[in-house]
Motif scaffolding. Structure first.
Motif, PDB file in Angstrom:
ATOM      1  N   ARG A 186      -5.278   5.633   1.106  1.00 18.86           N
ATOM      2  CA  ARG A 186      -4.077   4.798   1.222  1.00 18.86           C
ATOM      3  C   ARG A 186      -3.913   3.845   0.039  1.00 18.86           C
ATOM      4  NH1 ARG A 186      -0.570   4.367   4.784  1.00 18.86           N
ATOM      5  NH2 ARG A 186      -1.794   5.192   6.499  1.00 18.86           N
TER       6      ARG A 186
ATOM      7  N   GLN B  26      -7.918   8.668   5.246  1.00 14.21           N
ATOM      8  CA  GLN B  26      -7.412   7.299   5.362  1.00 14.21           C
ATOM      9  C   GLN B  26      -7.785   6.425   4.168  1.00 14.21           C
ATOM     10  OE1 GLN B  26      -5.230   6.067   7.603  1.00 14.21           O
ATOM     11  NE2 GLN B  26      -5.111   8.167   8.349  1.00 14.21           N
ATOM     12  N   GLN B  27      -8.931   6.714   3.535  1.00 14.73           N
ATOM     13  CA  GLN B  27      -9.384   5.922   2.403  1.00 14.73           C
ATOM     14  C   GLN B  27      -8.478   6.097   1.180  1.00 14.73           C
ATOM     15  OE1 GLN B  27     -11.182   8.008   4.222  1.00 14.73           O
ATOM     16  NE2 GLN B  27     -12.844   6.836   5.120  1.00 14.73           N
TER      17      GLN B  27
ATOM     18  N   LEU C 274      -2.848   5.729  -3.102  1.00 14.62           N
ATOM     19  CA  LEU C 274      -1.459   6.180  -3.006  1.00 14.62           C
ATOM     20  C   LEU C 274      -0.481   5.017  -3.155  1.00 14.62           C
ATOM     21  CD1 LEU C 274      -1.811   8.815  -0.160  1.00 14.62           C
ATOM     22  CD2 LEU C 274      -1.291   9.262  -2.571  1.00 14.62           C
ATOM     23  N   ASP C 275      -0.827   3.879  -2.572  1.00 12.01           N
ATOM     24  CA  ASP C 275       0.030   2.696  -2.740  1.00 12.01           C
ATOM     25  C   ASP C 275       0.082   2.279  -4.203  1.00 12.01           C
ATOM     26  OD1 ASP C 275       0.790   2.494  -0.100  1.00 12.01           O
ATOM     27  OD2 ASP C 275      -0.714   0.978   0.409  1.00 12.01           O
TER      28      ASP C 275
ATOM     29  N   ASP D  30       4.173   1.799  13.905  1.00  8.58           N
ATOM     30  CA  ASP D  30       3.972   2.110  12.494  1.00  8.58           C
ATOM     31  C   ASP D  30       5.299   2.137  11.760  1.00  8.58           C
ATOM     32  OD1 ASP D  30       1.264   4.541  12.848  1.00  8.58           O
ATOM     33  OD2 ASP D  30       1.271   2.374  12.981  1.00  8.58           O
TER      34      ASP D  30
ATOM     35  N   ASN E 202       4.213   8.871   8.333  1.00 10.26           N
ATOM     36  CA  ASN E 202       3.317   9.822   7.683  1.00 10.26           C
ATOM     37  C   ASN E 202       1.871   9.433   7.947  1.00 10.26           C
ATOM     38  OD1 ASN E 202       5.502  11.135   6.571  1.00 10.26           O
ATOM     39  ND2 ASN E 202       5.447   9.939   4.704  1.00 10.26           N
ATOM     40  N   GLN E 203       1.062  10.431   8.268  1.00  9.31           N
ATOM     41  CA  GLN E 203      -0.348  10.171   8.524  1.00  9.31           C
ATOM     42  C   GLN E 203      -1.179  10.779   7.403  1.00  9.31           C
ATOM     43  OE1 GLN E 203      -1.397  11.566  12.397  1.00  9.31           O
ATOM     44  NE2 GLN E 203      -0.075  10.125  13.439  1.00  9.31           N
ATOM     45  N   LEU E 204      -2.114  10.008   6.898  1.00  5.57           N
ATOM     46  CA  LEU E 204      -2.988  10.494   5.847  1.00  5.57           C
ATOM     47  C   LEU E 204      -4.125  11.296   6.458  1.00  5.57           C
ATOM     48  CD1 LEU E 204      -3.308   7.334   3.592  1.00  5.57           C
ATOM     49  CD2 LEU E 204      -1.845   9.314   3.261  1.00  5.57           C
TER      50      LEU E 204
ATOM     51  N   ASN F  81       5.553   3.487   8.759  1.00  7.14           N
ATOM     52  CA  ASN F  81       5.552   4.761   8.057  1.00  7.14           C
ATOM     53  C   ASN F  81       4.941   5.802   8.988  1.00  7.14           C
ATOM     54  OD1 ASN F  81       5.268   6.914   6.365  1.00  7.14           O
ATOM     55  ND2 ASN F  81       4.246   5.798   4.737  1.00  7.14           N
TER      56      ASN F  81
END
Length: 74
Positions: free
Chosen positions: A16, A13-14, A19-20, A4, A8-10, A6
């Motif tokens: 992402r 997950q949905q 946030l991007d 990975d 950081n773990q969300l 990054n």
């Protein structure tokens, strides 16, 4: 996880994509350009911090609005 980029773990997950999108909008508002080839290793720490701070402000604002909305119904 070693592969990975990054670490950081969300939790959700949905989130992402949202946030991007926030990251790119914040960078654009601040006049910070991302590399077209996807490599941003030369991004100044100061600029990365400004982007992160902007995102944090937005997330806190969203949370405050949601909490205020919940308080109105109790």
């Amino acid at each position: 996880m070693a592969n990975d980029r990054n670490s950081n773990q969300l939790v959700v997950q949905q989130a992402r994509a949202a946030l991007d999108q926030m990251k790119y909008e914040a960078a654009q508002e601040l006049g910070i350009q991302f590399s077209k080839d996807g490599y941003n290793g030369d991004l100044l720490s100061r600029d990365a911090g400004r982007i992160g701070g902007n995102i944090t402000r937005r997330l806190v604002q969203i949370a405050e609005q949601q909490l205020a909305g919940q308080a109105n119904f109790r």
